[in-house]
Design a protein around this motif. Structure first.
Motif, PDB file in Angstrom:
ATOM      1  N   LYS A 183      39.201  48.268  46.061  1.00 31.04           N
ATOM      2  CA  LYS A 183      40.010  48.622  45.327  1.00 31.04           C
ATOM      3  C   LYS A 183      40.737  47.778  44.351  1.00 31.04           C
ATOM      4  O   LYS A 183      41.269  47.092  43.392  1.00 31.04           O
ATOM      5  CB  LYS A 183      40.747  49.671  46.190  1.00 31.04           C
ATOM      6  CG  LYS A 183      40.399  50.976  45.305  1.00 31.04           C
ATOM      7  CD  LYS A 183      41.836  51.773  46.231  1.00 31.04           C
ATOM      8  CE  LYS A 183      40.631  52.189  47.048  1.00 31.04           C
ATOM      9  NZ  LYS A 183      41.483  53.832  47.945  1.00 31.04           N
ATOM     10  N   ASN A 184      41.540  47.213  45.297  1.00 31.62           N
ATOM     11  CA  ASN A 184      42.641  45.927  44.603  1.00 31.62           C
ATOM     12  C   ASN A 184      41.982  45.027  43.473  1.00 31.62           C
ATOM     13  O   ASN A 184      42.601  44.658  42.875  1.00 31.62           O
ATOM     14  CB  ASN A 184      42.784  44.620  46.168  1.00 31.62           C
ATOM     15  CG  ASN A 184      44.243  46.187  46.950  1.00 31.62           C
ATOM     16  OD1 ASN A 184      44.668  47.331  46.469  1.00 31.62           O
ATOM     17  ND2 ASN A 184      44.510  45.353  48.022  1.00 31.62           N
ATOM     18  N   ALA A 213      32.552  46.213  40.750  1.00 30.94           N
ATOM     19  CA  ALA A 213      32.719  45.067  40.188  1.00 30.94           C
ATOM     20  C   ALA A 213      31.766  44.916  39.532  1.00 30.94           C
ATOM     21  O   ALA A 213      33.376  44.844  37.554  1.00 30.94           O
ATOM     22  CB  ALA A 213      32.476  43.871  40.448  1.00 30.94           C
ATOM     23  N   ALA A 214      31.103  45.659  38.501  1.00 32.21           N
ATOM     24  CA  ALA A 214      30.420  45.113  37.205  1.00 32.21           C
ATOM     25  C   ALA A 214      30.930  46.167  35.966  1.00 32.21           C
ATOM     26  O   ALA A 214      30.879  45.718  34.983  1.00 32.21           O
ATOM     27  CB  ALA A 214      29.245  45.368  37.832  1.00 32.21           C
ATOM     28  N   MET A 215      30.823  47.181  36.464  1.00 31.46           N
ATOM     29  CA  MET A 215      31.769  48.527  35.793  1.00 31.46           C
ATOM     30  C   MET A 215      33.020  48.303  35.265  1.00 31.46           C
ATOM     31  O   MET A 215      34.244  48.333  34.239  1.00 31.46           O
ATOM     32  CB  MET A 215      31.661  49.522  36.063  1.00 31.46           C
ATOM     33  CG  MET A 215      30.237  50.460  36.082  1.00 31.46           C
ATOM     34  SD  MET A 215      29.080  50.062  34.905  1.00 31.46           S
ATOM     35  CE  MET A 215      29.862  51.209  34.247  1.00 31.46           C
ATOM     36  N   SER A 216      33.818  47.840  36.388  1.00 29.99           N
ATOM     37  CA  SER A 216      35.187  47.052  36.594  1.00 29.99           C
ATOM     38  C   SER A 216      35.461  46.271  35.024  1.00 29.99           C
ATOM     39  O   SER A 216      36.824  45.803  34.151  1.00 29.99           O
ATOM     40  CB  SER A 216      35.972  46.240  37.174  1.00 29.99           C
ATOM     41  OG  SER A 216      35.873  45.759  37.325  1.00 29.99           O
ATOM     42  N   LYS A 254      42.642  48.202  40.977  1.00 31.30           N
ATOM     43  CA  LYS A 254      44.356  47.900  40.828  1.00 31.30           C
ATOM     44  C   LYS A 254      44.788  47.260  39.406  1.00 31.30           C
ATOM     45  O   LYS A 254      45.646  46.951  38.474  1.00 31.30           O
ATOM     46  CB  LYS A 254      44.918  48.143  42.176  1.00 31.30           C
ATOM     47  CG  LYS A 254      44.605  49.708  42.837  1.00 31.30           C
ATOM     48  CD  LYS A 254      45.142  48.955  43.724  1.00 31.30           C
ATOM     49  CE  LYS A 254      45.491  51.041  44.571  1.00 31.30           C
ATOM     50  NZ  LYS A 254      46.083  50.561  46.096  1.00 31.30           N
ATOM     51  N   ALA A 255      43.732  45.673  39.734  1.00 29.84           N
ATOM     52  CA  ALA A 255      43.834  44.727  38.688  1.00 29.84           C
ATOM     53  C   ALA A 255      44.189  44.267  37.537  1.00 29.84           C
ATOM     54  O   ALA A 255      44.053  43.934  36.856  1.00 29.84           O
ATOM     55  CB  ALA A 255      43.385  43.490  39.579  1.00 29.84           C
TER      56      ALA A 255
END
Ligand code: NCD
Length: 306
Positions: free
Chosen positions: A194-195, A169-172, A199-200
């Motif tokens: 993942k979603n 979540a943080a790195m995204s 993916k989002a």
């Protein structure tokens, strides 16, 4: 009131500011020795812990504050059937801030709904572990100097490993991230993670079962322990527990500036022969956990006093 239940409760800017504070604490610890004088941290740990609880306690003590708490559910009234909400309602009368670990996913969120002091999620079941992620981010920043343009390999138990979910979540939120998800079929990243994050945001990723096939392209390798306590049967655990072992031979295939992280505790997944490799950062990472938790406690207490 500000709590830390999910890593996304903090903006990228807030994380940057906390990392700056943590770095300043590392350089000038003497400036922080009375920062939380007369304040009390409660550590309510319904699940085992070494680093998280002790680094929280060390953090508060180094800020001049006080600590109280329990380190197992069996020594708390949870063993008599008390609800999380009731325990929290009571502990808010004894502490200015609470760090809580619980085997049930969502327990810290429930606690935060009842609490009159800031609640920090110190790990909830197989869900999230945001303060480990802060530790991981401080480590990545200090060792790599950046959060963007990194190929991040996550290896091991990506299903039950809560540190992995929070780190994804943080790195995204940073640009130019690639994820390489390395796990057995049975322990893949849950689709909700993942979603929601990969993916989002159309983040490039690949999934594989073979660490040796991908280790050469990684900038960060995040190893994890197979989470025995979350398995439904011992047989599956025994079959999967040694699915990955990072050895000097595998390290020889990796980039010269790879960094290897692990939230610890390690079981077998990193050979001790790797510990002396300068790319092995996990013991430094554990040390950094104290400094970022100091920055977090200061921030949440300051916001609570507004
Ligand atoms: C992690 C945890 O509790 O999720 N440990 C930690 O807090 N450093 C990882 C683990 O237990 O495997």
């Amino acid at each position: 009131m500000k709590n830390l239940i999910d890593i996304l409760d903090l903006s990228v800017e807030e994380i940057d500011a906390m990392i700056a504070v943590a770095n300043d604490i590392i350089d000038h610890p003497e400036n922080y020795r009375e920062a939380c004088k007369y304040k009390t941290l409660a550590t309510l740990f319904f699940e085992p812990s070494t680093r998280t609880r002790l680094s929280f306690e060390a953090a508060m003590l180094e800020l001049g504050g006080r600590v109280l708490g329990f380190s197992e559910a069996s020594s708390s009234s949870a063993s008599k059937g008390e609800s999380v909400a009731d325990t929290i309602a009571v502990c808010c009368g004894y502490a200015d801030i609470i760090a809580m670990r619980h085997p049930k996913e969502g327990a810290p969120l429930v606690a935060s709904m009842k609490a009159t002091v800031p609640i920090i999620n110190a790990g909830d079941g197989g869900h999230n572990h945001p303060t480990q992620t802060l530790t991981d981010l401080l480590t990545i920043k200090r060792e790599k100097g950046r959060f963007d343009n990194l190929t991040v390999g996550l290896c091991g138990d990506l299903k039950f490993g809560r540190t992995v979910h929070s780190l994804i979540a943080a790195m995204s939120r940073y640009a130019g991230i690639n994820f390489v998800l390395i796990s057995p079929e049975e322990l893949k990243v849950p689709s909700y993670v993942k979603n929601a994050y990969i993916k989002a945001k159309n983040i490039p990723y690949e999934q594989t079962t073979a660490l040796e096939n991908v280790i050469d392209k990684l900038d960060v390798l995040y190893m994890t322990r197979v989470q025995r306590e979350r398995f439904f049967n011992e047989e599956d655990y025994l079959r999967l527990k040694d699915c990955y072992v990072l050895t000097p031979e595998k390290m020889a295939m990796a980039k010269k500036d790879l960094i290897v992280l692990h939230p610890l505790p390690r079981v077998n997944e990193i050979s001790v022969a790797v510990d002396d490799d300068p790319r092995a950062c996990y013991f430094r990472q554990a040390r950094y956990g104290k400094f970022i938790r100091m920055a977090l406690i200061m921030k949440l207490l300051e916001e609570a006093s507004k």
